[in-house]
Design a protein around this motif. Structure first.
Motif, PDB file in Angstrom:
ATOM      1  N   LEU A   1      -2.600 -26.102   8.103  1.00  0.00           N
ATOM      2  CA  LEU A   1      -2.568 -27.444   8.664  1.00  0.00           C
ATOM      3  C   LEU A   1      -4.002 -27.950   8.788  1.00  0.00           C
ATOM      4  CD1 LEU A   1      -0.430 -29.344   9.898  1.00  0.00           C
ATOM      5  CD2 LEU A   1      -1.060 -28.419  12.115  1.00  0.00           C
ATOM      6  N   THR A   2      -4.223 -29.169   8.314  1.00  0.00           N
ATOM      7  CA  THR A   2      -5.604 -29.653   8.394  1.00  0.00           C
ATOM      8  C   THR A   2      -5.697 -30.887   9.279  1.00  0.00           C
ATOM      9  OG1 THR A   2      -5.155 -30.783   6.323  1.00  0.00           O
ATOM     10  CG2 THR A   2      -6.541 -28.809   6.227  1.00  0.00           C
ATOM     11  N   SER A   3      -6.869 -31.053   9.787  1.00  0.00           N
ATOM     12  CA  SER A   3      -7.128 -32.194  10.650  1.00  0.00           C
ATOM     13  C   SER A   3      -7.531 -33.370   9.776  1.00  0.00           C
ATOM     14  CB  SER A   3      -8.264 -31.839  11.607  1.00  0.00           C
ATOM     15  OG  SER A   3      -8.799 -33.006  12.147  1.00  0.00           O
ATOM     16  N   TYR A   4      -7.104 -34.551  10.142  1.00  0.00           N
ATOM     17  CA  TYR A   4      -7.535 -35.733   9.400  1.00  0.00           C
ATOM     18  C   TYR A   4      -8.653 -36.440  10.108  1.00  0.00           C
ATOM     19  CZ  TYR A   4      -4.036 -35.134   5.894  1.00  0.00           C
ATOM     20  OH  TYR A   4      -3.330 -34.626   4.857  1.00  0.00           O
ATOM     21  N   VAL A   5      -8.906 -36.037  11.336  1.00  0.00           N
ATOM     22  CA  VAL A   5      -9.992 -36.668  12.068  1.00  0.00           C
ATOM     23  C   VAL A   5     -11.308 -36.041  11.625  1.00  0.00           C
ATOM     24  CG1 VAL A   5     -10.956 -37.113  14.321  1.00  0.00           C
ATOM     25  CG2 VAL A   5      -8.476 -37.168  13.999  1.00  0.00           C
ATOM     26  N   ASN A   6     -11.362 -34.710  11.669  1.00  0.00           N
ATOM     27  CA  ASN A   6     -12.484 -34.013  11.068  1.00  0.00           C
ATOM     28  C   ASN A   6     -11.998 -33.571   9.704  1.00  0.00           C
ATOM     29  OD1 ASN A   6     -14.157 -34.164  13.341  1.00  0.00           O
ATOM     30  ND2 ASN A   6     -12.916 -32.535  14.269  1.00  0.00           N
ATOM     31  N   LEU A   7     -12.217 -34.403   8.728  1.00  0.00           N
ATOM     32  CA  LEU A   7     -11.550 -34.231   7.456  1.00  0.00           C
ATOM     33  C   LEU A   7     -11.687 -32.828   6.894  1.00  0.00           C
ATOM     34  CD1 LEU A   7     -11.726 -37.401   5.207  1.00  0.00           C
ATOM     35  CD2 LEU A   7      -9.738 -36.091   6.007  1.00  0.00           C
ATOM     36  N   GLY A   8     -10.552 -32.263   6.511  1.00  0.00           N
ATOM     37  CA  GLY A   8     -10.574 -30.985   5.820  1.00  0.00           C
ATOM     38  C   GLY A   8     -10.657 -29.782   6.731  1.00  0.00           C
ATOM     39  N   GLU A   9     -10.835 -29.981   8.021  1.00  0.00           N
ATOM     40  CA  GLU A   9     -10.935 -28.828   8.912  1.00  0.00           C
ATOM     41  C   GLU A   9      -9.563 -28.215   9.104  1.00  0.00           C
ATOM     42  OE1 GLU A   9     -11.827 -29.632  12.968  1.00  0.00           O
ATOM     43  OE2 GLU A   9     -12.980 -27.789  13.192  1.00  0.00           O
ATOM     44  N   LYS A  10      -9.451 -26.927   8.802  1.00  0.00           N
ATOM     45  CA  LYS A  10      -8.174 -26.253   9.002  1.00  0.00           C
ATOM     46  C   LYS A  10      -8.044 -25.892  10.477  1.00  0.00           C
ATOM     47  CE  LYS A  10      -6.668 -24.689   4.648  1.00  0.00           C
ATOM     48  NZ  LYS A  10      -7.587 -24.432   3.537  1.00  0.00           N
ATOM     49  N   VAL A  11      -6.972 -26.372  11.111  1.00  0.00           N
ATOM     50  CA  VAL A  11      -6.945 -26.246  12.567  1.00  0.00           C
ATOM     51  C   VAL A  11      -6.694 -24.821  13.055  1.00  0.00           C
ATOM     52  CG1 VAL A  11      -6.284 -28.628  12.935  1.00  0.00           C
ATOM     53  CG2 VAL A  11      -4.514 -26.891  12.784  1.00  0.00           C
TER      54      VAL A  11
ATOM     55  N   GLN B   1     -11.689 -32.013  22.962  1.00  0.00           N
ATOM     56  CA  GLN B   1     -12.133 -32.841  21.832  1.00  0.00           C
ATOM     57  C   GLN B   1     -10.957 -33.473  21.111  1.00  0.00           C
ATOM     58  OE1 GLN B   1     -14.427 -30.109  19.533  1.00  0.00           O
ATOM     59  NE2 GLN B   1     -16.345 -31.131  20.109  1.00  0.00           N
ATOM     60  N   ALA B   2      -9.935 -32.641  20.881  1.00  0.00           N
ATOM     61  CA  ALA B   2      -8.775 -33.140  20.142  1.00  0.00           C
ATOM     62  C   ALA B   2      -8.145 -34.300  20.882  1.00  0.00           C
ATOM     63  CB  ALA B   2      -7.769 -32.020  19.936  1.00  0.00           C
ATOM     64  N   LEU B   3      -8.102 -34.170  22.190  1.00  0.00           N
ATOM     65  CA  LEU B   3      -7.495 -35.231  22.977  1.00  0.00           C
ATOM     66  C   LEU B   3      -8.331 -36.494  22.909  1.00  0.00           C
ATOM     67  CD1 LEU B   3      -6.240 -33.278  26.096  1.00  0.00           C
ATOM     68  CD2 LEU B   3      -4.842 -34.533  24.443  1.00  0.00           C
ATOM     69  N   THR B   4      -9.665 -36.360  23.016  1.00  0.00           N
ATOM     70  CA  THR B   4     -10.483 -37.566  22.964  1.00  0.00           C
ATOM     71  C   THR B   4     -10.412 -38.218  21.598  1.00  0.00           C
ATOM     72  OG1 THR B   4     -12.317 -36.022  22.776  1.00  0.00           O
ATOM     73  CG2 THR B   4     -12.150 -37.259  24.836  1.00  0.00           C
ATOM     74  N   ASN B   5     -10.258 -37.411  20.536  1.00  0.00           N
ATOM     75  CA  ASN B   5     -10.187 -37.983  19.195  1.00  0.00           C
ATOM     76  C   ASN B   5      -8.779 -38.316  18.761  1.00  0.00           C
ATOM     77  OD1 ASN B   5     -12.878 -37.528  19.076  1.00  0.00           O
ATOM     78  ND2 ASN B   5     -12.664 -35.590  17.967  1.00  0.00           N
ATOM     79  N   LEU B   6      -7.779 -37.988  19.597  1.00  0.00           N
ATOM     80  CA  LEU B   6      -6.380 -38.132  19.209  1.00  0.00           C
ATOM     81  C   LEU B   6      -6.099 -37.421  17.893  1.00  0.00           C
ATOM     82  CD1 LEU B   6      -5.221 -41.683  20.238  1.00  0.00           C
ATOM     83  CD2 LEU B   6      -4.287 -39.477  20.901  1.00  0.00           C
ATOM     84  N   ASP B   7      -6.575 -36.186  17.804  1.00  0.00           N
ATOM     85  CA  ASP B   7      -6.414 -35.401  16.590  1.00  0.00           C
ATOM     86  C   ASP B   7      -5.088 -34.654  16.670  1.00  0.00           C
ATOM     87  OD1 ASP B   7      -6.546 -33.690  14.489  1.00  0.00           O
ATOM     88  OD2 ASP B   7      -8.598 -33.032  14.889  1.00  0.00           O
ATOM     89  N   LEU B   8      -4.032 -35.272  16.139  1.00  0.00           N
ATOM     90  CA  LEU B   8      -2.682 -34.777  16.377  1.00  0.00           C
ATOM     91  C   LEU B   8      -2.429 -33.345  15.896  1.00  0.00           C
ATOM     92  CD1 LEU B   8      -0.407 -36.143  17.868  1.00  0.00           C
ATOM     93  CD2 LEU B   8       0.638 -36.620  15.660  1.00  0.00           C
ATOM     94  N   PRO B   9      -2.766 -32.987  14.686  1.00  0.00           N
ATOM     95  CA  PRO B   9      -2.525 -31.588  14.265  1.00  0.00           C
ATOM     96  C   PRO B   9      -3.225 -30.599  15.189  1.00  0.00           C
ATOM     97  CG  PRO B   9      -3.055 -32.952  12.392  1.00  0.00           C
ATOM     98  CD  PRO B   9      -3.294 -33.811  13.597  1.00  0.00           C
ATOM     99  N   MET B  10      -4.437 -30.947  15.583  1.00  0.00           N
ATOM    100  CA  MET B  10      -5.180 -30.049  16.458  1.00  0.00           C
ATOM    101  C   MET B  10      -4.480 -29.911  17.813  1.00  0.00           C
ATOM    102  SD  MET B  10      -7.667 -28.062  16.538  1.00  0.00           S
ATOM    103  CE  MET B  10      -9.257 -28.271  15.767  1.00  0.00           C
TER     104      MET B  10
END
Ligand SMILES: Nc1ncnc2c1ncn2[C@@H]1O[C@H](COP(=O)(O)OP(=O)(O)OP(=O)(O)O)[C@@H](O)[C@H]1O
Ligand SMILES: Nc1ncnc2c1ncn2[C@@H]1O[C@H](COP(=O)(O)OP(=O)(O)OP(=O)(O)O)[C@@H](O)[C@H]1O
Ligand code: SF4
Ligand code: SF4
Ligand SMILES: [Mg+2]
Ligand SMILES: [Mg+2]
Lengths: 325, 347, 332
Positions: free
Chosen positions: A81-91, A283-292
Motif C-alpha cells: 500500500l502506498t501513500s499518495y501524500v508522500n508519493l511512492g512511500e510504502k506505508v 503526521q498522517a492525520l495532519t496530512n489526511l494521508d488515508l492509507p497511512m
C-alpha cells in the motif's frame, strides 16, 4: 482449563477483535456517504487523473466487501500500500521502521514506571498516614497532573538549552532516535529523558493505586496469619500484601501498555522528535494521508489487542484463583 | 526447637491480669475486653466459651500482640513464662510468635494467602523458626499435613487455598500452628469448620501436643461437647469479662452463674426427644459502648435484684470463681433439665 | 417438625446425578494434572416446606453441592430441577427470577460480606437489586430484618470488621431472608455462633419456616444442630450420598457404617459420660478425592468391609420408606 487452551482461546478472540476493528475503520473511511474515498486518498490538490487512477487501483467501483478484501490484501499480505501524500512511500515498511522507536520508548518507560510505582506504593503503605506517605502521595498527584507535552518541553529546555553545558546535562545527545543496534550507549542516552517524562504520570497513578490496594490487603485475615507466623513486617508487606495487590496493577498495566505502543505515546514522541508510530499517526492525520491512517490504526489495534491478550494469559499465571472454573 | 523449655513450675506459663482492650470508634469507645484475669498452668488446657462478641478473639489477639488497630488501647498485664508481653519490642514478640506461641484463627476460609500454595506457606513458617533447608521443610510440611489428617498430603501441598474445602484449610492452619511445637497454643475455634470425626482427630492431636511437648492450650469454642471432652478448666466470658471460671466437671455439674445456666440449657440434645424449640437466653447482649453500670448480664437475668447494680466482684473458691452476687443458697441446683419452651425472638 | 416428607408434599428442588469435577495440579504439564470429583453423581429431592440436613466429612463436597444447586458452580454432569423446571443450563438472565427464590447463607461470614459496605448496604443490596420498594420501605425492611436476626438499628452504620464472627453470620442470614425466598441453602450458618445465639438462630430458622413456608437445605457439622432442625438427613462421603432418611431413624439406627462412626464421634457436653469407649475410631486415612478408592469408597476404613466391597460400588438403594443407603451390608 489448561494454559494451552487459554492461549488458543485468547488468540482466536484477538483475531476476531482485530477483524472487527479493521472492518470498522474501513467503513469509516470508505463508506461514509457523501465523500469520495478516492479523492481523500489522493490528498489535497490532486489531479483528476490521479483520482481516477486511485479509483481503479483500489477497486472503488466494486462492491464494498471486495474493496475491503483488496485493501486488506495490500495492507497485510502484499504490504505494498502506498501513500499518495508522500508519493511512492510504502506505508507498511514505514510503520515497521517506526515500530522499534515506539517499542524502545514504551518498554523503557514501562520498566521505570513499574519499578518506581512499586517503590512509591510500598513505601507509602508502609508509612501510612505519616509524613513520607503524605509527601509521596502529593508528589504523585503532581506527577499525574503535569501534562506530558509541557513536561517534555521543559525537560528539553533545561537539558538541551539552559543547563546543557553544565556537567549535569552535557551527556544528553541532541533530540532524535539512535537505533539500538547502531550504538547501544547512545540509544540509551537519547531515551533516558523521554522514558522518565513518559513514565512520570504513570508512576503517580500506579503508585497511588498500589498504595490503596496494599492498605486494603493489610486488613485481610491472611495478613494476620502471616504476622502470627512471626514474619517481619517488611516481609508481610512485600511477600503477602504486595504480591496480592499486584494483580490489580497488572490489568491496568496491560491496558496502558497496549495503548502506548499503539500510538498513545504520540505527545512524547513529538516533543522529543522520536520518529515512532505516534509521530507517524500525527503526521498522517495532519496530512489526511488515508492509507497511512488505515495502516497505523490497524497496527495500533493489533498492539492494544495483543497486549490485552498477553495480560489475560499472564493474569491467570499470577492469580491462581482465576485458573479453573 | 523440640526440647521443652526449662520452666519453673511455680511460675504459671501464662498470667493475665486485668487485661483491657478498647477500641475508640466514631460512636464512642468499645470495651471489647474489660478486665480479664486468669492463670494458665503448664500442660493445662483452658476452654473459653461465651457469647459471640464477648471478646474471646480479641483477648487471644492481644496475647499474640496482633492488635494493630491504631485506635486500640491495651492495658493490664500478660506474662508469658514470667515475661511481660504488653509493650514487648516488635522483634522479640516476633520471635515468640509462630514459635513459642502459636495461634489458630477463627475463620479458615480467608486465613491463607490466596496466591501461594499451602505448602509454600507452611515452609515459610518452618524456615523462619528452624534451620531446616527448603527441601527438609517441605518434607516436614507433608508430615504435618498428614498428622492433621489431610488426605493425599503430597498432592494437597501444591494446591492453592481456594482449591481446598473449609475444613482442609483449617487443618492447614492447624498444621502451621503445630509446626514449631509451641509452648502455648491459642486456638480460636479450631474445629468449628470440621466434621466430628476430624474434630475428634484434631482433639487427639491437641492432647498429643500436650503429652509430647508439654504444651498448654487455650481453646476458644462454642461447642460444649468439645469443652467437656478436652478442657481441664473452663472460663465463661460475657461482655468482655470472665464471669465464671472453674475446672471442667465442676462447671458442668454445679455452675454458679445465671449466664452459664442459660448456655448449658441452650445446647441441642443429641439423644432423647427433640424439643419443639430450643431454650435460649432472653434478650440480646449489651452494646459494648453502653455497658450497664453493674452486672452486665443484669438486663437479661431472671435473678437480678438491687444488689446487682454494682459490678459484682469475682468471688468463690480458688478453683471455682464467679462474678455474681447470688449467695450459695440462691444458686440453681440441677442444670441439665429438659429444655423449656421459652423464646424471645420476635416474629 | 411440622411435616412429613417423601412421597407426600411437592418436590421443590431435585438434583439428578449431579457431578462436579475440578482440575487441579499443573496447568502446563498434562501428566501432573488431576481431577477432583468434588461431587460425584448426587441425586436428591427436597420437598417444599421440609428441611433437608446434609452432613459428612469435611471436604466431601457439601459446599460444592450447595453451590451447584444455586448455580454458583456450573455442574459437570446431571440436572437440577427447580419447581419442575430444568435450571441447569439456563442463561444468567433467565436465572435471575430464580435466584431470588433460592438464597444461600455461606459457611464463611467474613468473606461473603464486602468489607467496605456498611451493614445497611449489605442487607439492602438484594432488596435494591430486586426492586423491593421505595427507599424508605427498604430502610424499614432492613431494620426489621436486623431485629429478626437479633441485631439492632444501632448496628446499621457499622462495617463488617467491627462485628464478631457470630454477629456477621446473622447479617448474612438477614441478607438471605430479605426477599423471603422459597429455598434457603444454609452452609454451616450457625457454626460461628455461641450455643445461646445458635439456639436463637435455629429457632429463627424454624419460625421463618413455619411463617413463610420456607424450605431449607441445611449443611452443618454439628450433628446435634442437624438433629434439631432437619426432618430428613443426607449423609455424604467423598462426593456421594451414602445414606438418607428421616432424622430420628438415621440418628437412632444408622444404616451406613460411616454414619455410625460419625454419630459416635459427636462430643457429648457432659464430662461425666465417658466418651473414649463410645467413639468408633475410623482406621486409615481420609481418602484423597483426586484418587478415590475402588469399589465402596469407604471400604479402606470400614470395619464391616468384605471382599465384594473392594470391587463393587454399592448403589444408593431404598431399604424402607424414606430410607436409602449405599452399602452392601447395611446395619439395619
Ligand atoms: N477493630 C475493632 N473496632 C471496633 N470494635 C471491634 C474491633 N474488633 C472487635 N471489635 C468488637 O469487640 C467485640 C469482641 O469481639 P471478638 O471478636 O473478640 O468476639 P468473640 O468473643 O471472639 O466472638 P465470636 O464468638 O463471635 O467470634 C465485638 O463486639 C466486636 O464488635
Ligand atoms: N475451586 C476448587 N478447585 C479445586 N478443588 C476444589 C475447589 N473447590 C473445592 N474443591 C475440592 O472439592 C472437594 C469438596 O470441597 P467442599 O468445599 O465442597 O467440601 P465440604 O464438604 O464443604 O467441606 P467442609 O465441610 O470442610 O466445608 C474438596 O476435596 C476440595 O478440595
Ligand atoms: S449479679 Fe445479679 S444480674 Fe448479674 S448474673 Fe448475678 S444475679 Fe444476675
Ligand atoms: S459397602 Fe462394604 S465397605 Fe462400604 S460401607 Fe458397606 S460394608 Fe463398609
Ligand atoms: Mg471470635
Ligand atoms: Mg463446606
Amino acid at each position: 482449563m489448561s494454559l494451552g487452551f487459554t492461549i488458543v482461546k485468547r488468540l482466536a478472540h484477538m483475531v476476531f477483535v482485530m477483524f472487527g476493528i479493521s472492518v470498522l475503520v474501513f467503513l469509516i473511511f470508505f463508506a461514509t456517504p457523501g465523500a469520495d474515498p478516492a479523492a481523500r486518498i489522493a490528498g489535497r490538490n490532486a489531479s483528476p487523473q490521479t483520482v481516477a487512477l486511485i479509483r481503479k487501483e483500489f477497486g472503488l467501483d466494486k462492491p464494498l466487501p471486495v474493496q475491503y478484501l483488496r485493501m486488506m490484501d495490500r495492507l497485510v499480505i502484499r504490504r505494498d500500500l502506498t501513500s499518495y501524500v508522500n508519493l511512492g512511500e510504502k506505508v507498511v515498511p514505514t510503520i515497521f521502521r517506526a515500530a522499534p522507536v515506539t517499542l524502545s520508548l514504551v518498554f523503557g518507560a514501562a520498566v521505570i514506571w513499574i519499578v518506581f510505582s512499586i517503590l512509591v506504593g510500598v513505601l507509602a503503605a508502609a508509612f501510612k498516614d505519616r509524613t513520607l506517605d503524605r509527601l509521596l502521595m502529593i508528589l504523585s498527584l503532581i506527577g499525574i497532573s503535569i501534562p506530558v507535552f509541557w513536561l517534555g518541553e521543559v525537560v528539553n529546555l533545561v537539558s538541551q538549552g539552559l543547563l546543557h553545558n553544565t556537567w549535569l546535562f552535557s551527556w544528553v545527545p541532541p533530540l532524535g532516535y539512535v537505533p539500538l543496534h547502531r550504538d547501544p550507549a547512545l540509544w540509551f542516552k537519547s531515551l533516558v529523558l523521554p522514558w522518565f517524562t513518559l513514565a512520570l504520570a504513570f508512576i503517580g497513578i500506579y503508585g497511588r493505586v498500589l498504595r490503596a490496594n496494599i492498605v486494603e490487603a493489610m486488613q485481610e485475615d491472611y495478613i494476620r496469619l502471616a504476622r502470627a507466623k512471626g514474619l517481619p513486617e517488611a516481609q508481610v508487606l512485600i511477600r503477602h500484601a504486595l504480591r496480592c495487590s499486584m494483580i490489580a496493577i497488572f490489568t491496568l498495566f496491560g491496558l496502558d501498555f497496549g495503548a502506548l505502543v499503539g500510538g498513545g505515546a504520540l505527545l512524547t514522541e513529538v516533543v522529543f522528535g522520536l520518529p515512532g508510530v505516534g509521530y507517524l499517526t500525527y503526521q498522517a492525520l495532519t496530512n489526511l494521508d488515508l492509507p497511512m491512517i488505515m495502516a497505523t490504526v490497524t497496527y495500533a489495534s493489533f498492539f492494544v489487542v495483543s497486549a490485552n491478550a498477553m495480560v489475560d494469559i499472564l493474569y491467570s499465571v499470577f492469580d491462581p484463583r482465576v485458573r479453573n472454573d | 526447637m523440640t526440647e521443652a523449655t526449662a520452666t519453673d513450675p511455680a511460675v504459671p506459663l501464662l498470667a493475665v491480669d486485668n487485661l483491657r482492650v478498647s477500641f475508640r470508634t466514631a460512636r464512642g469507645t468499645v470495651r471489647a475486653v474489660d478486665g480479664v484475669s486468669f492463670r494458665l498452668g503448664h500442660r493445662e488446657i483452658l476452654g473459653i466459651v461465651g457469647e459471640s462478641g464477648s471478646g474471646k478473639s480479641v483477648s487471644l489477639m492481644a496475647m499474640m500482640g496482633l492488635i494493630n488497630d491504631p485506635n486500640a488501647v491495651i492495658e493490664g498485664s500478660i506474662k508469658f513464662q514470667g515475661r511481660e508481653l504488653i509493650g514487648l519490642g516488635a522483634r522479640e514478640m516476633r520471635r515468640l510468635r509462630g514459635g513459642r506461641i502459636a495461634m489458630i484463627f477463627q475463620d479458615p476460609m480467608t486465613a491463607l494467602t490466596p496466591v501461594y500454595t499451602v505448602g509454600r506457606q507452611i515452609v515459610e513458617q518452618l524456615r523462619l523458626h528452624t534451620d531446616l533447608s527448603t527441601g527438609a521443610a517441605r518434607n516436614r510440611a507433608v508430615e504435618l499435613l498428614e498428622a492433621v489428617g489431610i488426605p493425599g498430603p503430597k498432592d494437597v501441598i501444591d494446591r492453592y487455598p481456594h482449591q481446598l474445602s473449609g475444613g482442609m484449610r483449617q487443618r492447614v492452619v492447624i498444621a502451621m500452628a503445630l509446626s514449631c511445637n509451641p509452648a502455648l497454643m491459642l486456638a480460636d475455634e479450631p474445629t468449628t469448620a470440621l466434621d466430628v470425626t476430624v474434630q475428634a482427630a484434631i482433639l487427639d492431636l491437641v492432647r498429643k501436643l500436650r503429652k509430647d511437648f508439654g504444651s498448654s492450650v487455650i481453646l476458644v469454642t462454642h461447642n460444649m461437647g468439645v469443652v467437656a471432652e478436652i478442657a481441664d478448666k473452663v472460663a465463661v466470658m460475657y461482655a468482655g469479662r470472665i464471669v465464671e471460671h472453674a475446672d471442667t466437671p465442676t462447671m458442668f455439674r454445679t455452675p454458679w452463674h445465671p449466664y452459664t445456666w442459660g448456655l448449658l440449657d441452650s445446647i441441642p440434645p443429641i439423644s432423647g426427644a427433640r424439643p419443639r424449640r430450643l431454650s435460649s437466653i432472653q434478650g440480646a447482649p449489651p452494646s459494648l459502648q453502653r455497658l450497664p453500670p453493674g452486672c452486665s448480664f443484669a438486663p437479661r437475668c431472671q435473678y437480678r435484684s438491687r444488689r446487682c447494680a454494682v459490678k459484682p466482684p469475682m468471688i468463690g473458691e480458688p478453683d471455682h470463681r464467679v462474678a455474681c452476687v447470688l449467695e450459695p443458697g440462691e444458686r440453681r441446683e440441677i442444670v441439665r433439665k429438659p429444655a423449656q419452651q421459652n423464646d424471645e425472638i420476635p416474629s | 417438625m411440622n411435616m412429613l416428607t417423601g412421597a407426600t408434599g411437592r418436590v421443590l428442588l431435585e438434583a439428578r446425578s449431579v457431578s462436579k469435577r475440578f482440575n487441579v495440579g499443573s496447568r502446563i504439564v498434562p501428566a501432573l494434572r488431576k481431577t477432583v470429583h468434588a461431587v460425584d453423581g448426587v441425586s436428591l429431592q427436597v420437598v417444599r416446606g421440609e428441611t433437608l440436613g446434609i452432613v459428612g466429612e469435611s471436604g466431601c463436597g457439601k459446599s460444592t453441592l450447595g453451590r451447584c444447586l444455586v448455580r454458583l458452580h456450573e455442574v459437570s454432569e446431571g440436572e437440577i430441577i427447580f419447581e419442575g423446571r430444568d435450571i441447569t443450563r439456563l442463561s444468567r438472565r433467565a436465572l435471575r427470577p430464580i435466584r431470588r427464590k433460592i438464597q444461600m447463607v455461606f459457611q464463611d461470614p467474613a468473606a461473603s460480606l464486602n468489607p467496605r459496605h456498611r451493614v445497611r448496604d449489605v442487607v439492602a443490596e438484594p432488596l435494591i437489586i430486586h426492586e423491593f420498594g421505595t427507599h424508605s420501605e427498604i430502610d424499614a425492611r432492613v431494620v426489621e430484618l436486623l431485629r429478626v436476626v437479633g441485631l439492632s438499628a444501632d448496628h446499621l452504620e457499622r462495617f463488617p470488621h467491627e462485628f464478631s464472627g457470630g454477629q456477621r453470620q446473622r447479617i448474612g442470614i438477614a441478607r438471605a431472608i430479605a426477599l423471603e425466598p422459597d429455598l434457603v441453602i444454609a452452609d454451616e450458618p450457625v457454626s460461628a455462633l455461641d450455643v445461646s445465639v445458635q439456639a436463637q438462630v435455629v429457632n429463627l430458622f424454624q419460625d421463618l419456616q413455619e411463617r413463610l413456608g420456607l424450605t431449607y437445605i441445611f449443611i452443618a457439622h454439628d450433628l446435634s444442630v442437624i438433629r434439631q432442625v432437619a426432618n430428613r438427613v443426607a449423609v455424604m462421603y467423598l462426593g456421594s450420598v451414602v445414606e438418607t432418611g428421616l432424622t430420628e431413624a438415621v440418628f437412632d439406627h444408622p444404616a451406613h457404617p460411616y454414619t455410625q462412626a460419625l454419630i459416635s464421634a459427636v462430643p457429648v457436653p457432659d464430662p461425666d459420660r465417658a466418651h473414649r469407649g463410645r467413639r468408633i475410631l475410623l482406621k486409615g486415612d481420609v481418602p484423597n478425592p483426586a484418587a478415590p478408592p475402588s469399589g465402596c469408597r469407604f471400604h479402606p476404613r470400614c470395619s464391616y468391609a468384605q471382599a465384594t466391597c473392594r470391587d463393587v460400588r454399592p448403589a444408593l438403594t431404598r431399604i424402607g420408606p424414606h430410607r436409602e443407603v449405599a452399602c452392601h451390608f447395611p446395619l439395619v
